[in-house]
Design a protein around this motif. Structure first.
Motif, PDB file in Angstrom:
ATOM      1  N   ALA A   1     -11.728  -6.573  -0.631  1.00 32.95           N
ATOM      2  CA  ALA A   1     -10.636  -7.006   0.246  1.00 32.95           C
ATOM      3  C   ALA A   1      -9.314  -6.426  -0.251  1.00 32.95           C
ATOM      4  CB  ALA A   1     -10.576  -8.527   0.297  1.00 32.95           C
ATOM      5  N   ALA A   2      -9.136  -6.416  -1.576  1.00 38.29           N
ATOM      6  CA  ALA A   2      -7.921  -5.818  -2.142  1.00 38.29           C
ATOM      7  C   ALA A   2      -7.880  -4.322  -1.868  1.00 38.29           C
ATOM      8  CB  ALA A   2      -7.863  -6.092  -3.648  1.00 38.29           C
TER       9      ALA A   2
ATOM     10  N   ARG B   1      -6.328  -6.516   5.416  1.00 40.96           N
ATOM     11  CA  ARG B   1      -7.169  -7.373   4.569  1.00 40.96           C
ATOM     12  C   ARG B   1      -7.575  -8.644   5.317  1.00 40.96           C
ATOM     13  NH1 ARG B   1      -6.697 -10.597  -0.840  1.00 40.96           N
ATOM     14  NH2 ARG B   1      -4.623 -11.241  -0.201  1.00 40.96           N
TER      15      ARG B   1
ATOM     16  N   VAL C   1     -14.077  -2.084   4.147  1.00 43.74           N
ATOM     17  CA  VAL C   1     -14.371  -3.162   5.104  1.00 43.74           C
ATOM     18  C   VAL C   1     -15.883  -3.402   5.159  1.00 43.74           C
ATOM     19  CG1 VAL C   1     -14.311  -3.821   7.550  1.00 43.74           C
ATOM     20  CG2 VAL C   1     -12.301  -2.760   6.493  1.00 43.74           C
TER      21      VAL C   1
ATOM     22  N   GLY D   1      -1.188  -3.217   5.058  1.00 47.19           N
ATOM     23  CA  GLY D   1      -2.366  -3.424   4.224  1.00 47.19           C
ATOM     24  C   GLY D   1      -2.793  -4.883   4.204  1.00 47.19           C
TER      25      GLY D   1
ATOM     26  N   THR E   1       0.152   4.248   0.615  1.00 51.51           N
ATOM     27  CA  THR E   1      -0.169   5.212   1.653  1.00 51.51           C
ATOM     28  C   THR E   1       0.552   4.906   2.956  1.00 51.51           C
ATOM     29  OG1 THR E   1      -2.117   3.860   1.909  1.00 51.51           O
ATOM     30  CG2 THR E   1      -2.407   5.960   0.806  1.00 51.51           C
TER      31      THR E   1
ATOM     32  N   THR F   1      -3.547   3.567  -4.479  1.00 51.67           N
ATOM     33  CA  THR F   1      -4.917   3.620  -3.960  1.00 51.67           C
ATOM     34  C   THR F   1      -5.887   3.966  -5.082  1.00 51.67           C
ATOM     35  OG1 THR F   1      -4.108   4.296  -1.793  1.00 51.67           O
ATOM     36  CG2 THR F   1      -6.422   4.730  -2.265  1.00 51.67           C
TER      37      THR F   1
ATOM     38  N   VAL G   1      -9.184  -2.836   0.690  1.00 48.93           N
ATOM     39  CA  VAL G   1      -8.827  -2.683   2.109  1.00 48.93           C
ATOM     40  C   VAL G   1      -7.310  -2.594   2.249  1.00 48.93           C
ATOM     41  CG1 VAL G   1      -8.722  -3.909   4.330  1.00 48.93           C
ATOM     42  CG2 VAL G   1     -10.885  -3.783   3.084  1.00 48.93           C
ATOM     43  N   ALA G   2      -6.605  -3.478   1.542  1.00 54.57           N
ATOM     44  CA  ALA G   2      -5.146  -3.522   1.648  1.00 54.57           C
ATOM     45  C   ALA G   2      -4.485  -2.283   1.064  1.00 54.57           C
ATOM     46  CB  ALA G   2      -4.611  -4.770   0.958  1.00 54.57           C
ATOM     47  N   GLN G   3      -5.171  -1.621   0.142  1.00 56.04           N
ATOM     48  CA  GLN G   3      -4.555  -0.517  -0.593  1.00 56.04           C
ATOM     49  C   GLN G   3      -5.066   0.848  -0.153  1.00 56.04           C
ATOM     50  OE1 GLN G   3      -2.071  -0.897  -2.680  1.00 56.04           O
ATOM     51  NE2 GLN G   3      -2.105  -3.111  -2.496  1.00 56.04           N
ATOM     52  N   SER G   4      -5.799   0.912   0.945  1.00 53.88           N
ATOM     53  CA  SER G   4      -6.371   2.191   1.373  1.00 53.88           C
ATOM     54  C   SER G   4      -6.160   2.381   2.867  1.00 53.88           C
ATOM     55  CB  SER G   4      -7.875   2.229   1.038  1.00 53.88           C
ATOM     56  OG  SER G   4      -8.535   1.134   1.659  1.00 53.88           O
ATOM     57  N   VAL G   5      -6.505   3.545   3.334  1.00 54.34           N
ATOM     58  CA  VAL G   5      -6.392   3.842   4.768  1.00 54.34           C
ATOM     59  C   VAL G   5      -7.610   4.654   5.201  1.00 54.34           C
ATOM     60  CG1 VAL G   5      -3.858   3.841   4.863  1.00 54.34           C
ATOM     61  CG2 VAL G   5      -5.069   5.948   4.290  1.00 54.34           C
TER      62      VAL G   5
ATOM     63  N   ARG H   1     -10.707   2.976   3.800  1.00 52.52           N
ATOM     64  CA  ARG H   1     -10.577   1.570   4.202  1.00 52.52           C
ATOM     65  C   ARG H   1     -11.815   1.141   4.986  1.00 52.52           C
ATOM     66  NH1 ARG H   1      -5.434  -0.464   7.533  1.00 52.52           N
ATOM     67  NH2 ARG H   1      -4.381  -0.286   5.513  1.00 52.52           N
TER      68      ARG H   1
ATOM     69  N   ALA I   1       0.835  -1.192   0.000  1.00 52.09           N
ATOM     70  CA  ALA I   1       0.000   0.000   0.000  1.00 52.09           C
ATOM     71  C   ALA I   1       0.875   1.249   0.000  1.00 52.09           C
ATOM     72  CB  ALA I   1      -0.901   0.004   1.217  1.00 52.09           C
TER      73      ALA I   1
END
Lengths: 176, 144
Positions: free
Chosen positions: B100-101, A152, B115, A148, A41, B3, B103-107, B111, A39
């Motif tokens: 789900a992907a 997940r 979720v 990240g 970020t 993101t 979720v891993a790539q955001s904040v 995110r 990620a």
């Protein structure tokens, strides 16, 4: 502190490796075969991030273990719920295995298992409340995670608990 | 994957989901199978809301949202109620993986929304005849 430092470092390494291995081989998006990079970020994981994630992981693991203990005690003490709660127990075991795969578990304080007896409807209500709290806790932990991949995993745990909650019977059913 | 890339991928998935839900809803019989019709209608509304949210988010980020494709491949067969239910369930499982992907790539708030969307997709899988999973959106570790 010094005595525990090597173990902490080892768990940090396992956290990174384990979280990646957990999801390796899974095509995150069936529509693309592009590699997924960390990620952007969150940037490169820092020691602080990893320490926070390990604490988060331990917290969630303890909550899942507590939920499993309570579900098993309820199945033991309230036979009418034994069948209905079987899938929940299996789910918690699978989740503990997944969390242990993300990082080796920290030693946990052993607590005596609860004794659950009495009214099946009340016991089922107690399990439902416990699982609802666990679902929110996993979701909150996912949002808080620095990694990240850990986020997940925790989001998937939350979704799984939600599914199993939805499948819990409304009432305790007929006596067995 | 940035993101924005993950958001665009998720939006593309929502376009496809919305299109398929529209087709399935059009083929479902409200009088003969009101339960399935209601489920498909509710799913359509959810995906339309999520698509609109993603479009707003991408525009707020100064990015042009990916457009919907002109058409999508339809699952086959797609005639009976069982076919329609299975097609919608497959879409929800793909959406769960896509969120789900994300979720891993955001904040943060993004995110949190991912979720929530993952959980929503997982619950709709049940409404569409699926079974609970240990890790919705991920599957079994090592499986792919």
């Amino acid at each position: 502190v010094l005595a525990t430092h090597p173990a902490t470092v080892s768990r940090r390494g396992a956290l990174v490796t384990g979280a990646v291995l957990l999801t390796a081989g899974c095509d995150l998006d069936p529509r693309t075969s592009e590699p997924v990079e960390p990620a952007p970020t969150s940037g490169a994981p820092t020691t602080t991030d990893e320490d926070s994630d390990l604490a988060l992981l331990d917290d969630v693991r303890a909550a899942v273990a507590q939920a499993l203990t309570t579900v098993l005690a309820t199945r033991q003490g309230v036979p009418r719920l034994r069948t209905a709660l079987g899938p929940l127990a299996a789910m918690h075991r699978a989740h503990l295995a997944a969390l242990d795969g993300a990082a080796s578990p920290a030693p946990a304080a052993s607590r005596p298992p609860p004794v659950v007896t009495g009214d099946p409807a009340a016991a089922l209500g107690g399990v439902r409340r416990l699982e609802t709290r666990l679902q929110r806790r996993c979701a909150d932990a996912s949002v808080s995670a620095g990694s990240g991949e850990l986020a997940r995993l925790l989001a998937a745990l939350s979704a799984s608990v939600a599914q199993h909650l939805a499948r819990l019977p409304e009432g305790p059913g007929t006596p067995q | 994957v940035t993101t924005v890339d993950a958001l665009q991928t998720t939006l593309a998935g929502e376009h496809a989901a919305l299109w398929l839900y529209g087709v399935c809803g059009g083929r479902a019989s409200e009088s003969l199978n009101s339960s399935l019709y209601t489920t498909l209608r509710a799913g359509y509304d959810v995906h339309r809301g999520q698509r609109d949210q993603l479009v707003r988010t991408l525009r707020d980020l100064g990015t042009t949202p990916v457009p919907a494709a002109v058409a999508y491949d339809l699952p086959s067969p797609l005639a009976s109620a069982v076919d329609l239910q299975r097609a919608a369930r497959d879409v929800e499982q793909r959406c769960a993986a896509t969120y789900a992907a994300l979720v891993a790539q955001s904040v943060g708030d993004q995110r949190r929304r991912a979720v929530t969307a993952l959980t929503g997709a997982a619950l709709r899988v049940l409404d569409l005849g699926g079974d609970p999973e240990d890790l919705p959106g991920i599957g079994s570790p090592g499986a792919g």
